[in-house]
Scaffold this motif. Structure first.
Motif, PDB file in Angstrom:
ATOM      1  N   ASP A 206      19.976  52.719  19.485  1.00  0.00           N
ATOM      2  CA  ASP A 206      19.223  53.650  20.324  1.00  0.00           C
ATOM      3  C   ASP A 206      20.143  54.293  21.357  1.00  0.00           C
ATOM      4  OD1 ASP A 206      16.318  54.512  21.166  1.00  0.00           O
ATOM      5  OD2 ASP A 206      17.367  54.052  23.031  1.00  0.00           O
ATOM      6  N   SER A 208      19.462  56.718  24.733  1.00  0.00           N
ATOM      7  CA  SER A 208      18.439  57.320  25.592  1.00  0.00           C
ATOM      8  C   SER A 208      19.095  57.979  26.798  1.00  0.00           C
ATOM      9  CB  SER A 208      17.446  56.263  26.071  1.00  0.00           C
ATOM     10  OG  SER A 208      16.765  55.668  24.981  1.00  0.00           O
ATOM     11  N   THR A 222      11.181  49.969  26.971  1.00  0.00           N
ATOM     12  CA  THR A 222      10.192  49.467  25.996  1.00  0.00           C
ATOM     13  C   THR A 222      10.613  49.847  24.584  1.00  0.00           C
ATOM     14  OG1 THR A 222       8.389  49.583  27.607  1.00  0.00           O
ATOM     15  CG2 THR A 222       7.780  49.573  25.274  1.00  0.00           C
ATOM     16  N   ASN A 223      11.112  51.081  24.439  1.00  0.00           N
ATOM     17  CA  ASN A 223      11.604  51.537  23.138  1.00  0.00           C
ATOM     18  C   ASN A 223      12.816  50.729  22.701  1.00  0.00           C
ATOM     19  OD1 ASN A 223      11.793  53.459  20.885  1.00  0.00           O
ATOM     20  ND2 ASN A 223      13.609  54.213  21.947  1.00  0.00           N
ATOM     21  N   LYS A 227      13.674  47.699  19.425  1.00  0.00           N
ATOM     22  CA  LYS A 227      14.791  47.771  18.484  1.00  0.00           C
ATOM     23  C   LYS A 227      15.721  46.556  18.586  1.00  0.00           C
ATOM     24  CE  LYS A 227      14.505  52.778  18.303  1.00  0.00           C
ATOM     25  NZ  LYS A 227      15.170  54.081  18.500  1.00  0.00           N
TER      26      LYS A 227
END
Length: 391
Positions: A206, A208, A222-223, A227
């Protein structure tokens, strides 16, 4: 009579012209011949998002000025301006130093973005600048008047990626601040190195980005939690870092959280509290491992100077000290306060023994360094882990 009067008037004009030229020559050119002080500008973020780090760096510069207050037989006067952690303010601050204060050289800035923003003004004015801890490659690229005393982010990103792998990480998530040259640059250098070292393009699970002044990172975290990465790398300011750390732990994220040199700031521990335990960061210097005689002298003297103000010597203070010494040394060797002469002397620096190591400059104006220090937080204190050399 008219002829005599004409000759007399012509003589007065010639004398006036000659006198004017002489005065102009005396007040221009080499500032060393027209003043009892030599002014060196310092532009740092003393307020705003990076104010904490800027103040630490400034303290190191001030201490260097205290220890080495003169050059060419004259007093060195520091002219200090606040760039307020803002790119627009950075250009204003540097313009003031050059046009109003008539400085012969500039030190700064903490924060790559503000340093990059001021670069063209420095180059066009032909006034040499020495960055202390601005690590993004773009600070010096294409600018023969900008130098720096620190290592670069491609190196720092690789150091942290390599450390993560050594600790068993096979996947990572990265959090960066949109528009921040330092954060985005270091984050992407970590990504590239981590993918290369793992040999897996999918090892970064990820990436971000958040906006300046954001304080709520729960959606991003949270995302990331879903993962399940082995490590989180979040290069950011000392203002933002503790918020990310606290919110990650509050969500139950247990994997190691890592950052770059900006995390070595008491504010990270003060705000994150117990959640800061175990974080890992890369930095430039550790007081327990002095590399030169200048470093040993600095550690002893600066510890007394701090007098309990901070538990350890901030690495950026050591870099600020080195940046000042490098500029002073160049002025001494140039025997002049002419900007081009100082620039040429900096470029010709050979095996300069600073606090953060022996310094030579590359053709790009960067300190040729391949050593970084890795630290963690234990019992509420920054603690040395290792000194890493990458060839």
């Amino acid at each position: 009579m008219k002829r005599l009067l004409s000759l007399f008037l012509c003589l007065i004009m010639v004398i006036s012209l000659f006198t004017g030229c002489t005065k102009k020559e005396e007040t221009s050119g080499d500032a060393a011949g027209s003043s009892d002080v030599i002014k060196i500008g310092v532009f740092e973020p003393l307020t705003g998002e990076n104010g904490g780090g800027g103040l630490q760096e400034l303290d190191g510069i001030k201490y260097a000025n205290k220890m080495y207050p003169e050059v060419l037989g004259k007093k060195i006067e520091l002219v200090i301006v606040d760039n307020k952690s803002d790119k627009g303010e950075a250009t204003t601050a540097v313009t003031r130093l050059i046009e109003k204060d008539n400085v012969v050289a500039i030190i700064g800035s903490y924060g790559s973005g503000v340093s990059i923003a001021a670069g063209d003004i420095i180059k066009n004015a032909k006034i040499p600048a020495m960055g202390a801890s601005c690590t993004n490659p773009m600070v010096t690229q294409g600018n023969e008047f900008y130098f720096r005393a620190c290592f670069l982010d491609p190196f720092q990103g690789r150091v942290m990626a390599n450390y993560a792998l050594q600790q068993g990480a096979k996947t990572a998530a990265v959090i960066m601040q949109n528009g921040d040259d330092y954060s985005v640059g270091l984050g992407n250098f970590f990504i590239d190195a981590f993918k290369e070292l793992t040999g897996d393009e999918k090892s970064i699970v990820d990436v971000s980005e958040f906006q300046v002044n954001d304080t709520d990172f729960n959606a991003i975290l949270t995302n990331i939690k879903a993962k399940n990465p082995d490590v989180i790398f979040a290069p950011s300011s000392a203002t933002t870092a503790p918020l990310i750390i606290k919110q990650a732990r509050a969500l139950g994220i247990e994997c190691p959280i890592m950052g770059g040199d900006t995390w070595e700031n008491p504010a990270v521990i003060d705000v994150a509290g117990d959640d800061a335990e175990g974080i890992v960061l890369s930095t430039f210097f550790d007081e327990n491992d002095p590399a030169t005689e200048e470093a040993k002298t600095f550690v002893t003297g600066y510890k007394a100077e701090l007098a309990g103000k901070e538990p350890i010597i901030p690495a950026v203070a050591a870099l600020g000290y080195d940046a000042y010494l490098l500029v002073r040394d160049a002025i001494e060797r140039a025997g002049s306060t002419d900007g081009v002469a100082i620039r040429d002397a900096i470029a010709a620096t050979k095996d300069f023994e600073g606090v953060t190591g022996v310094i030579n400059f590359t053709e790009e104006g960067d300190a040729d360094k391949n050593i970084a220090v890795i630290k963690t937080v234990k019992d509420g204190q920054f603690v040395y882990i290792d000194t890493v050399e990458v060839k």
